[in-house]
Design a protein around this motif. Structure first.
Motif, PDB file in Angstrom:
ATOM      1  N   TRP A 125      70.386  32.005   0.332  1.00 54.56           N
ATOM      2  CA  TRP A 125      69.790  33.135  -0.634  1.00 54.56           C
ATOM      3  C   TRP A 125      70.042  34.181  -0.584  1.00 54.56           C
ATOM      4  CZ3 TRP A 125      67.888  32.146  -4.898  1.00 54.56           C
ATOM      5  CH2 TRP A 125      67.210  30.514  -5.500  1.00 54.56           C
ATOM      6  N   GLY A 126      70.612  34.642   0.205  1.00 54.89           N
ATOM      7  CA  GLY A 126      71.294  36.237   0.377  1.00 54.89           C
ATOM      8  C   GLY A 126      72.496  35.929   0.828  1.00 54.89           C
ATOM      9  N   LYS A 127      73.488  35.008   0.791  1.00 54.51           N
ATOM     10  CA  LYS A 127      74.940  35.475   0.067  1.00 54.51           C
ATOM     11  C   LYS A 127      74.567  34.856  -1.504  1.00 54.51           C
ATOM     12  CE  LYS A 127      77.047  33.083   4.136  1.00 54.51           C
ATOM     13  NZ  LYS A 127      77.963  31.897   4.307  1.00 54.51           N
ATOM     14  N   LEU A 128      73.864  34.180  -1.468  1.00 55.53           N
ATOM     15  CA  LEU A 128      73.991  34.088  -3.952  1.00 55.53           C
ATOM     16  C   LEU A 128      73.658  35.273  -4.231  1.00 55.53           C
ATOM     17  CD1 LEU A 128      74.258  31.668  -6.086  1.00 55.53           C
ATOM     18  CD2 LEU A 128      71.360  31.548  -5.698  1.00 55.53           C
ATOM     19  N   ALA A 129      72.883  35.923  -3.482  1.00 54.17           N
ATOM     20  CA  ALA A 129      72.194  37.428  -3.978  1.00 54.17           C
ATOM     21  C   ALA A 129      73.679  38.243  -4.195  1.00 54.17           C
ATOM     22  CB  ALA A 129      71.235  38.188  -3.564  1.00 54.17           C
ATOM     23  N   ALA A 130      74.085  38.556  -2.653  1.00 55.25           N
ATOM     24  CA  ALA A 130      75.051  39.271  -2.560  1.00 55.25           C
ATOM     25  C   ALA A 130      76.138  39.089  -3.988  1.00 55.25           C
ATOM     26  CB  ALA A 130      75.730  39.030  -1.273  1.00 55.25           C
ATOM     27  N   ASN A 131      76.328  37.734  -4.197  1.00 51.77           N
ATOM     28  CA  ASN A 131      76.990  36.793  -5.229  1.00 51.77           C
ATOM     29  C   ASN A 131      77.475  37.428  -6.241  1.00 51.77           C
ATOM     30  OD1 ASN A 131      79.191  36.668  -3.005  1.00 51.77           O
ATOM     31  ND2 ASN A 131      78.620  34.296  -3.051  1.00 51.77           N
ATOM     32  N   CYS A 132      76.036  36.859  -6.412  1.00 49.80           N
ATOM     33  CA  CYS A 132      75.609  36.880  -7.921  1.00 49.80           C
ATOM     34  C   CYS A 132      75.182  38.413  -8.126  1.00 49.80           C
ATOM     35  CB  CYS A 132      74.913  36.145  -8.389  1.00 49.80           C
ATOM     36  SG  CYS A 132      74.956  34.545  -7.889  1.00 49.80           S
TER      37      CYS A 132
END
Length: 138
Positions: A125-132
């Motif tokens: 979720w942290g990566k997804l949030a950082a990417n998005c």
């Protein structure tokens, strides 16, 4: 009245007294024999009663001894059964404790796996949030 033969009335008088005393003496002897026979019968009855009493005492002692032995056997069987049940309960508790310990270990293992999976999800979720997440230029 005087007797025609001097001294004959005195002899007759003494003969009657002597005869009376002999009769009394004979009756006393008969009574004495009856008393002795009765005494012997009573002695035999007393001896028989004592023998019966001793026999009954012996029988009662034997019954009490038999009853005491039966009671001791009964108590020993009950005590042995109680001890066996206590041992079974201890073994069952130990088995239950072992089973519960295994269940606890399984649950702890599952929770550790869940924790690891939750860390992985958080990282994703942290990566997804950082990417998005698009940060506006400053």
């Amino acid at each position: 009245m005087a007797s025609p033969v001097p001294g004959t009335s005195n002899v007759k008088l003494f003969q009657e007294a002597h005869s009376f005393l002999q009769n009394i003496s004979a009756e006393i002897e008969v009574l004495k024999q009856e008393v002795l026979q009765d005494h012997e019968l009573r002695k035999l009855e007393v001896a028989e009663a004592r023998r019966k009493l001793e026999q009954e005492k012996f029988e009662r002692r034997e019954q009490i001894s038999r009853l005491r032995n039966e009671f001791e056997e009964f108590v020993n069987r009950k005590a042995d059964r109680v001890l066996e049940e206590v041992e079974e309960m201890k073994a069952s508790d130990k088995k239950d404790d072992t089973s519960q310990q295994k269940q606890i270990e399984y649950i702890v293992h599952d929770m550790e796996m869940l924790r690891g999976d939750l860390f992985s999800i958080q990282a994703a979720w942290g990566k997804l949030a950082a990417n998005c997440l698009v940060l506006p230029p400053e």
